[in-house]
Design a protein around this motif. Structure first.
Motif, PDB file in Angstrom:
ATOM      1  N   PHE A   1       1.764  12.014   5.338  1.00  0.00           N
ATOM      2  CA  PHE A   1       2.679  10.900   5.564  1.00  0.00           C
ATOM      3  C   PHE A   1       2.163   9.934   6.616  1.00  0.00           C
ATOM      4  CE2 PHE A   1       6.857  11.863   3.497  1.00  0.00           C
ATOM      5  CZ  PHE A   1       6.403  12.933   2.763  1.00  0.00           C
ATOM      6  N   GLN A   2       2.779   8.739   6.613  1.00  0.00           N
ATOM      7  CA  GLN A   2       2.382   7.718   7.582  1.00  0.00           C
ATOM      8  C   GLN A   2       2.816   8.092   9.001  1.00  0.00           C
ATOM      9  OE1 GLN A   2       3.277   3.802   6.198  1.00  0.00           O
ATOM     10  NE2 GLN A   2       2.335   2.777   7.922  1.00  0.00           N
ATOM     11  N   THR A   3       3.910   8.825   9.116  1.00  0.00           N
ATOM     12  CA  THR A   3       4.289   9.352  10.421  1.00  0.00           C
ATOM     13  C   THR A   3       4.118  10.865  10.361  1.00  0.00           C
ATOM     14  OG1 THR A   3       6.548   9.524   9.621  1.00  0.00           O
ATOM     15  CG2 THR A   3       5.994   7.567  10.888  1.00  0.00           C
TER      16      THR A   3
ATOM     17  N   LYS B 268       0.826  -1.209   0.000  1.00  0.00           N
ATOM     18  CA  LYS B 268       0.000   0.000   0.000  1.00  0.00           C
ATOM     19  C   LYS B 268       0.858   1.256   0.000  1.00  0.00           C
ATOM     20  CE  LYS B 268      -1.904  -1.231   3.911  1.00  0.00           C
ATOM     21  NZ  LYS B 268      -1.253  -2.510   4.235  1.00  0.00           N
ATOM     22  N   SER B 269       1.775   1.315   0.950  1.00  0.00           N
ATOM     23  CA  SER B 269       2.642   2.500   1.025  1.00  0.00           C
ATOM     24  C   SER B 269       3.468   2.638  -0.243  1.00  0.00           C
ATOM     25  CB  SER B 269       3.576   2.404   2.224  1.00  0.00           C
ATOM     26  OG  SER B 269       2.829   2.411   3.417  1.00  0.00           O
ATOM     27  N   THR B 270       3.924   1.504  -0.755  1.00  0.00           N
ATOM     28  CA  THR B 270       4.720   1.549  -1.983  1.00  0.00           C
ATOM     29  C   THR B 270       3.918   2.171  -3.117  1.00  0.00           C
ATOM     30  OG1 THR B 270       5.881  -0.436  -1.259  1.00  0.00           O
ATOM     31  CG2 THR B 270       6.076   0.159  -3.580  1.00  0.00           C
TER      32      THR B 270
ATOM     33  N   MET C 230      -3.636   9.835   1.700  1.00  0.00           N
ATOM     34  CA  MET C 230      -3.374   9.761   3.139  1.00  0.00           C
ATOM     35  C   MET C 230      -2.944   8.353   3.492  1.00  0.00           C
ATOM     36  SD  MET C 230      -6.203  12.094   5.029  1.00  0.00           S
ATOM     37  CE  MET C 230      -7.592  11.687   4.017  1.00  0.00           C
ATOM     38  N   ASP C 231      -1.740   8.230   4.027  1.00  0.00           N
ATOM     39  CA  ASP C 231      -1.233   6.918   4.426  1.00  0.00           C
ATOM     40  C   ASP C 231      -1.420   6.765   5.926  1.00  0.00           C
ATOM     41  OD1 ASP C 231      -0.061   4.490   4.523  1.00  0.00           O
ATOM     42  OD2 ASP C 231       1.822   5.073   3.560  1.00  0.00           O
ATOM     43  N   GLU C 232      -2.402   5.975   6.289  1.00  0.00           N
ATOM     44  CA  GLU C 232      -2.710   5.687   7.695  1.00  0.00           C
ATOM     45  C   GLU C 232      -2.740   6.946   8.556  1.00  0.00           C
ATOM     46  OE1 GLU C 232      -1.185   2.193   9.356  1.00  0.00           O
ATOM     47  OE2 GLU C 232      -0.442   1.400   7.463  1.00  0.00           O
ATOM     48  N   PRO C 233      -3.688   7.826   8.302  1.00  0.00           N
ATOM     49  CA  PRO C 233      -3.726   9.086   9.050  1.00  0.00           C
ATOM     50  C   PRO C 233      -4.010   8.898  10.540  1.00  0.00           C
ATOM     51  CG  PRO C 233      -5.690   8.856   7.703  1.00  0.00           C
ATOM     52  CD  PRO C 233      -4.772   7.746   7.308  1.00  0.00           C
TER      53      PRO C 233
HETATM   54 MG   LIG Z   1       2.529   1.246   4.901  1.00  0.00          MG
END
Ligand SMILES: [Mg+2]
Ligand SMILES: Nc1ncnc2c1ncn2[C@@H]1O[C@H](COP(=O)(O)OP(=O)(O)OP(=O)(O)O)[C@@H](O)[C@H]1O
Lengths: 273, 386, 328
Positions: free
Chosen positions: A105-107, A63-65, A193-196
């Motif tokens: 970002f995820q973080t 997913k992130s990729t 949005m990556d894992e907000p």
């Molecule tokens: Mg990820």
């Protein structure tokens, strides 16, 4: 699991026939290999204007990729990415942002040593004055457009009263809100949005979901969301794309995904719906 | 004056955010202090009285043992350091090759003086233009890779220039002997740089050379302060804090970094040209990596990410190098107890140790320590606005 | 001399010059690749190696410096070169361990710039300490004549094709080849090496897998230091010996790493050879006269080294053997 009031047909008809909006984003046969590992395997998806798409899948599904490929943080091994009909696969990340794709970002990726206001101003500067300018002898007090946009953004994410704190002094949830604010200040057409809600407390999660709902209503934003929390996914999305081992294994409305045996098998097996 | 925090605060007020309610003296001073005119004005006053204090004032100058020419040299390196800090302190890029711009400009100014015109203004313009051009090329090459590669590549390219002027280009640069025979013509064709200013100005400022360098120094500080308060200042700090995020809000990070490099190269160029005017000579040494190392040490000692810290660092370094190193015996004041004999041998070693300790425990340098102290005083005085 | 033998001499000179850079670059590169630590004090380790080698191998008389003033101007054990070649790496290995424990370790989590600054500071302190103690004057590091009193290592040697060539330079090439070969086998074929290789790719991953990485880190640092020490010993007789040699050799050593690609031993070897050969070629080429204009190449030897580096990095920014995805 309410369906979106703006698009009442989504839940009932087949995905392709119902969507009248133009295609905003399209990937064609996208492949990303890390050495021998295929992290993205021939992914072709499309996102229409105004649509809310969620990407789900187990850990390491890619997913992130996929998000990183779209934002040009990663170089695809093969395939093409079209945004508003234009190929963006040769562009630099900032050019993609300038064209209207913004990413959270995820973080919490913020500028820790700058004030909250300055964090928003940086994003507003890029939105109002483009990727670069020769204005190094212009006093920034003169840039009223930047100040206004930054203020509006902070208001939207509810951080205006903390505008003059250093960003690093914010509690984690607020940092994530600021991070989303920075992404929004770019005034994007498409928000990724990556894992907000990753790493947030239940209250913070709720606040963030409310924020996303709000943005969705007010700005009519198109977004692609990567999220592990199924409740959020099913309540927010018009359409869900399920990834496993880099490839798309299912795609459809929340109802369709919920009933899909392949998804149950590959991913939702252990999850209570 | 400005440092990392206060530059941020200056925008605070103009955003119409917090209104400072208390009218304490401290608060009012804080407000005035941030204004550009105040900063430039105070700088000008300090620059104007510095040579008198340093080399002519009763008692003080006897203790300091300063002299006019060193005061000039301190300003020249101060300009260099201010520009270097825009890159190191604000943008977070550590160049180990700034000798290229300093020495390159020094040579360019000297060669122009020997061949075209030895007018000081022409020399400064020529030297600076050369430095800017060079910074553009070297920045283009060195910024292709981030982090440590940047440091290594800048170091390498500067060394390349050193070896070029040492041998293959010796017909231009004078090789090992350096560039000699430069005789700078009077300013505006009238004022001999080495002659003293008339009356009070002569007592206070000294000679035309210092006035010339001093005016350029004040202008440089004003320019640096404006840059820090322009969008660039904000973008530079954003790049330092989180380069990737800056790229992902849509900023062309690469071009901003290149601009930071070129701007700091321009400051180095101004300083290098002034160095030639001041000494009428360009040593080959001015391109050597040790010069790059010196500017790094000065900036870090004085305090990165502040406007005045690096100037302080430059002054301190040159003071130790030129005056303290001449002290043969370090005694405990007012006694005959000898601390160190033959102190001149050790000064470089001691400076190295101090530098090491500063990086280790106080990475923000002397100015950082001063700022912390000031913050403490402000809190005690009740002027805390947060 | 024929063209062929002249070329052969240039080749051997390049190999010898490159060998010193390789010894330094391998250490720099594995420390940078595995520990993500930038060591500007690596040249200082070379400096320590050279002086330690001098001290162990020969008897020296100082002509300046504090030691001489204090009456210790005669120093050195005079145990011969082989002793130096064995003891110096051990000594510098220990110095490397101390450096890792007391300096590098506190900086692993700090920004790159802080690492560079602190090691640069250390390099200056070491250099100045040596200057104070041993003086600024260059010391004579005479080439050993025999190792173990029977194996001749100095003087010219007759080689086929090449003709006569300094024996000592061949020894430098041989010693380097053996040592780098050993380190290569160590990294590529042992469990310790596995950690190094994995660490080069993803230190976080190795940590997560539960391998205690602090000990291998210590050893990596020690090995890198020891190689720099060896470079100091074998390079000593070929270069001048004074307090500035450390910083002077650091720049080409870093270039070697950057050209070859961080974290690969092959890269360090190839990078070192490229630099060495470039230098030797420009020094060895006869001057060319076109019309009345004579072009002499040897003044360009230093410049050529940087030009080659610039060209390679323009074409391949991650270095010849560098890996784009994992480059720090
Ligand atoms: Mg990820
Ligand atoms: N830079 C990289 N180098 C090598 N492999 C990578 C890299 N980035 C990701 N991978 C691999 O690609 C695969 C997909 O990773 P990705 O981060 O896209 O998964 P994800 O779906 O976002 O997982 P999560 O839910 O844990 O965030 C994983 O096997 C991962 O190890």
């Amino acid at each position: 699991m309410s369906s979106d009031p703006d698009a009442p047909s989504d839940a009932t008809s087949t995905p392709d026939a119902s969507r009248s909006g133009e295609t905003l984003l399209e990937t064609r046969g996208l492949v990303k290999e890390f050495g021998g590992l295929v992290a993205t395997d021939d992914v072709s998806i499309d996102v229409k204007r105004g649509e809310r798409v969620s990407i789900i899948g187990p850990n390491g599904a890619g997913k992130s990729t996929l998000i990183n490929l779209i934002t040009r943080r990663l170089e695809p091994t093969r395939g093409d990415i079209l945004f508003k009909g234009e190929s963006i696969v040769q562009m630099e990340p900032h050019q993609v942002v300038q064209r209207g794709i913004s990413k959270s970002f995820q973080t919490a990726s913020i500028f820790p040593d700058l004030t909250v206001m300055e964090n928003a101003q940086i994003a507003a500067l890029a939105a109002e004055h483009g990727e670069f300018g020769f204005n190094f002898l212009t006093h920034r007090d003169k840039l009223t457009d930047v100040h206004e946009l930054a203020e509006d953004t902070l208001e939207a994410v509810g951080l205006l009263d903390r505008a003059h704190n250093d960003a690093e002094d914010l509690p984690y949830g607020d940092k994530r809100r600021l991070e989303i604010g920075i992404a929004l200040a770019a005034e994007p057409d498409l928000l990724l949005m990556d894992e907000p809600t990753a790493g947030m407390s239940p209250e913070e999660t709720q606040a963030t979901v409310d924020l996303i709902e709000e943005v969705k209503e007010e700005m009519g934003l198109t977004f692609v969301l990567v999220e592990h929390d199924m409740e959020i996914v099913f309540s927010i999305s018009d359409r869900i794309v399920v990834l496993n081992r880099g490839g798309v294994i299912a795609e459809g409305t929340p109802e369709e995904i919920r009933g899909d045996p392949a998804v149950q098998e590959a991913y939702l097996g252990g999850v209570e719906l | 004056m400005s440092d990392r925090n206060t530059t941020g605060e200056s925008s605070t007020k103009s955003d119409g955010g917090t209104v400072i309610a208390d009218n304490t003296l401290v608060a009012r001073w804080e407000e005035i202090r941030e204004r550009e005119a105040t900063v430039v004005g105070v700088t000008a006053i300090c620059v104007a009285i510095f040579p008198w204090l340093f080399s002519r004032a009763p008692v003080i100058s006897d203790v300091l043992l300063g002299y006019q020419s060193l005061a000039t040299l301190i300003l020249i390196w101060g300009i260099f350091a201010v520009g270097f800090d825009l890159l190191l302190g604000y943008t977070g890029l550590l160049s180990f090759g700034h000798a290229a711009f300093w020495g390159g400009a020094a040579y360019a100014a000297g060669i122009v003086a020997n061949t075209v015109s030895a007018d000081p203004i022409v020399m400064v313009v020529a030297g600076t233009a050369f430095a800017v051009l060079l910074a553009w090329v070297l920045g283009f090459l060195s910024l292709r890779r981030g982090g440590i590669y940047f440091s290594i590549l800048t170091l390498a390219f500067a060394q390349m220039l050193y070896y070029m002027s040492a041998a293959p280009l010796a017909f231009l640069t004078g090789g090992e002997n350096g560039l000699t025979g430069i005789s700078v013509t009077p300013l505006f064709g009238v004022f001999h740089l080495e002659s003293d200013l008339p009356s009070v100005a002569g007592t206070l400022i000294g000679n035309w050379m210092y006035l010339f360098v001093g005016v350029i120094a004040v202008l440089s500080v004003a320019a640096a302060y404006r840059i820090l308060n322009s969008p660039y200042g904000m973008v530079f700090r954003a790049i330092r804090e989180n380069e990737q995020r800056a790229e992902f809000v849509g900023l062309n990070v690469w071009r901003y970094k290149l601009m930071a490099f070129i701007i700091s190269g321009a400051f180095a160029g101004i300083a290098g040209s002034l160095f030639t005017i001041h000494g009428s000579y360009v040593p080959l040494q001015s391109l050597y990596w040790t010069e790059s190392g010196e500017i790094v040490i000065m900036t870090v000692l004085g305090g990165t990410a502040s406007l005045f810290g690096p100037i302080l660092g430059a002054g301190l370094y040159l003071y130790v190098e030129n005056i303290v190193s001449g002290v043969q015996q370090l005694t405990i004041p007012f006694t005959d107890i000898v601390l160190i004999n033959d102190f001149g041998t050790y000064w470089h070693l001691l400076l190295g140790l101090v530098f090491l300790v500063v990086i280790w425990v106080a990475p923000r340098g002397i100015w950082g320590a001063v700022s912390d102290l000031r913050a403490l005083v402000r809190r005690l005085a009740g002027g805390d606005r947060r | 001399m024929s063209i062929v033998s002249e070329l052969a001499v240039i080749l051997l000179n390049g190999l010898q010059q490159g060998a010193i850079y390789v010894l330094l670059a391998v250490g720099l590169s594995i420390i940078l690749g595995t520990l993500k630590f930038v060591n500007f004090a690596h040249g200082a380790l070379y400096l320590v190696g050279t002086y330690a080698g001098l001290f162990i191998a020969l008897d020296v008389t100082l002509s300046s410096g504090k030691l001489q003033e204090w009456g210790y101007g005669e120093f050195g054990l005079g145990w011969g070169f082989l002793a130096a070649l064995i003891l110096v790496p051990l000594f510098v290995f220990a110095v490397g361990l101390l450096m890792e424990r007391f300096l590098a370790r506190s900086f692993y989590d700090r920004p790159d710039t802080d690492q560079i600054l602190v090691t640069f500071g250390l390099a200056i302190v070491v250099q100045e300490l040596f200057r104070v103690l041993f003086g600024s004057n260059s010391l004579p590091f005479t080439q050993p004549e025999y190792i173990l009193s029977v194996i001749p290592v100095s003087g010219p040697m007759q080689l086929p094709i090449v003709g006569s060539f300094p024996r000592w330079r061949l020894w430098v090439i041989a010693i380097t080849a053996v040592l780098v070969g050993i380190v290569y086998l160590l990294v590529e074929h042992t469990d310790f090496g596995l950690v190094v290789r994995a660490g080069t790719r993803d230190a976080e991953m190795v940590r997560l897998l539960g391998i205690k990485i602090s000990r291998p880190y210590l050893v990596v640092f020690g090995i890198g230091a020891a190689l720099a020490g060896v470079a100091g010993v074998v390079g000593g007789p070929l270069n001048v010996v004074n307090p500035t040699v450390g910083m002077n050799i650091l720049v080409p050593a870093f270039l070697t790493v950057v050209i070859g690609g961080v974290g690969t031993i092959t890269g360090a070897v190839v990078g070192g050879l490229i630099i060495g050969l470039t230098q030797a070629t420009l020094i060895g080429l006869p001057s060319v006269t076109i019309a009345s204009f004579t072009l002499n190449f040897s003044p360009w030897s230093q410049v050529g080294l940087y030009a080659i580096a610039a060209i390679i990095l323009l074409v391949r920014p991650q270095g010849i053997f560098g890996n784009e995805e994992v480059a720090p």
